[in-house]
Design an enzyme around this catalytic site. Structure first.
Site, PDB file in Angstrom:
ATOM      1  N   THR A  44     -75.063  17.852  50.282  1.00 58.37           N
ATOM      2  CA  THR A  44     -75.076  16.657  49.440  1.00 58.37           C
ATOM      3  C   THR A  44     -74.132  16.799  48.255  1.00 58.37           C
ATOM      4  OG1 THR A  44     -77.400  16.443  50.071  1.00 58.37           O
ATOM      5  CG2 THR A  44     -76.633  15.004  48.298  1.00 58.37           C
ATOM      6  N   TYR A 132     -80.602  28.168  55.710  1.00 57.54           N
ATOM      7  CA  TYR A 132     -80.474  26.712  55.892  1.00 57.54           C
ATOM      8  C   TYR A 132     -80.152  26.443  57.351  1.00 57.54           C
ATOM      9  CZ  TYR A 132     -78.581  21.951  55.031  1.00 57.54           C
ATOM     10  OH  TYR A 132     -78.318  20.595  55.042  1.00 57.54           O
ATOM     11  N   LYS A 161     -84.855  26.442  54.808  1.00 57.50           N
ATOM     12  CA  LYS A 161     -84.754  24.981  54.780  1.00 57.50           C
ATOM     13  C   LYS A 161     -84.586  24.536  56.223  1.00 57.50           C
ATOM     14  CE  LYS A 161     -81.816  21.153  53.211  1.00 57.50           C
ATOM     15  NZ  LYS A 161     -80.576  20.758  52.489  1.00 57.50           N
ATOM     16  N   ILE A 206     -86.317  20.184  50.426  1.00 53.84           N
ATOM     17  CA  ILE A 206     -85.033  20.175  49.725  1.00 53.84           C
ATOM     18  C   ILE A 206     -84.429  18.818  50.041  1.00 53.84           C
ATOM     19  CG2 ILE A 206     -82.755  21.233  49.542  1.00 53.84           C
ATOM     20  CD1 ILE A 206     -84.098  23.926  50.068  1.00 53.84           C
TER      21      ILE A 206
END
Length: 294
Positions: A44, A132, A161, A206
């Site tokens: 992001t 992640y 995540k 998250i």
């Protein structure tokens, strides 16, 4: 490391440069909204188009504004183990609380390669590491068994995540990792899977959505952890239109458009990403108004 909402915060640009004034406004909005952590320079945050000098300035600014109130976690993943370690060391030097390391993308390592990647890095830093897993972007999926092996063996890898999106995999990842190590944490990497992950025994999210709705996302997790499951479900249902609207184009295109409409950042991205279409902007206007955010 944290329970609840960690915002995967956008990186504001203005005329091609970092907009640290806008960034400070946004960080303070997150703090006021009660988020539990900030994740800087993730997907992001447009990490692939931010250079090393900009990374240092952005992380330093975040740490300055946050001033120890909540953890600051820095995205440090690449598809080279050595390059990833270099970014980890930069984050460590700057004083970050942890790093988020995406699985190596494009070169498609095996499950053993994934394990060795995280093992190599964990042995060379004291920072807390979050794996992640986002196979839709990387082409590689961290299987629950591999996540459990990492949890069992690599003590400074504190959580994962999980952005696979598959409910069965979420459940198995939570079950196997927490069986391997009770303090290992699992966060949703998909806003619309947050409630389901919490029900499976996970630790939060998250979040992209919390950029625009930090209080609402924080309330969702807080109500769940307080045992108010139906209240959490109600918040989740109310957020569904926003969760859907913020992903009608590639993240972070819609969330930047939304934050621009709210007056926090310029609607500016770096190529190869381009601003949201007029159709998306109109959709966002309607959803933000309905959500009481505009």
């Amino acid at each position: 490391m944290f329970r609840g909402v960690g915002t995967a915060i956008v990186t504001p640009f203005k005329n091609g440069e970092l907009d640290l004034e806008a960034y400070e406004r946004l960080v303070r909005y997150q703090l006021d909204g009660g988020v539990s952590a900030l994740i800087v320079l993730g997907t992001t945050g447009e990490a692939p188009t931010v250079n090393d000098d900009e990374r240092e300035r952005l992380v330093s600014k975040t740490l300055e504004i946050v001033d120890g109130k909540i953890p600051v976690i820095v995205g440090a993943g690449t598809n080279s183990t050595e390059k990833t370690l270099k970014l980890v060391k930069q984050a460590e030097k700057l004083g970050a609380d942890g790093v988020l390391i995406v699985t190596p993308y494009y070169n498609k390592p095996t499950q053993e390669g994934l394990y060795q990647h995280y093992k190599y890095i964990s042995e060379r830093t004291d920072l807390k590491i979050i794996v992640y897993n986002v196979p839709g972007r990387t082409g590689v999926n961290v299987l629950p068994e591999t996540a459990a092996r990492i949890a069992s063996d690599l003590k400074n890898v504190v959580g994962i995540k999980e952005a696979n999106g598959d409910i069965d995999q979420i459940d198995r990842t939570v079950t196997l990792t927490k069986s391997a190590r009770s303090d290992f944490m699992v966060w949703s990497g998909n806003d619309d899977r947050t409630f389901y992950l919490l029900c499976a025994g996970g630790d939060g999210v998250i979040s992209v959505v919390s950029n625009v709705a930090p209080k609402q996302m924080s309330d969702l997790c807080a109500e769940f952890f307080s045992g108010n499951i139906e209240k959490a479900r109600e918040i989740h249902r109310k957020l569904r239109p926003l969760m859907k609207a913020l992903f009608v184009e590639t993240n972070p295109i819609p969330v930047k458009a939304a934050l621009s409409l709210m007056g926090y950042v310029e609607n500016e991205l770096r190529l190869p990403l381009v601003p949201a279409s007029e159709k998306t902007v109109e959709l966002l206007k309607g959803v933000l108004r309905e959500s009481g955010l505009l």
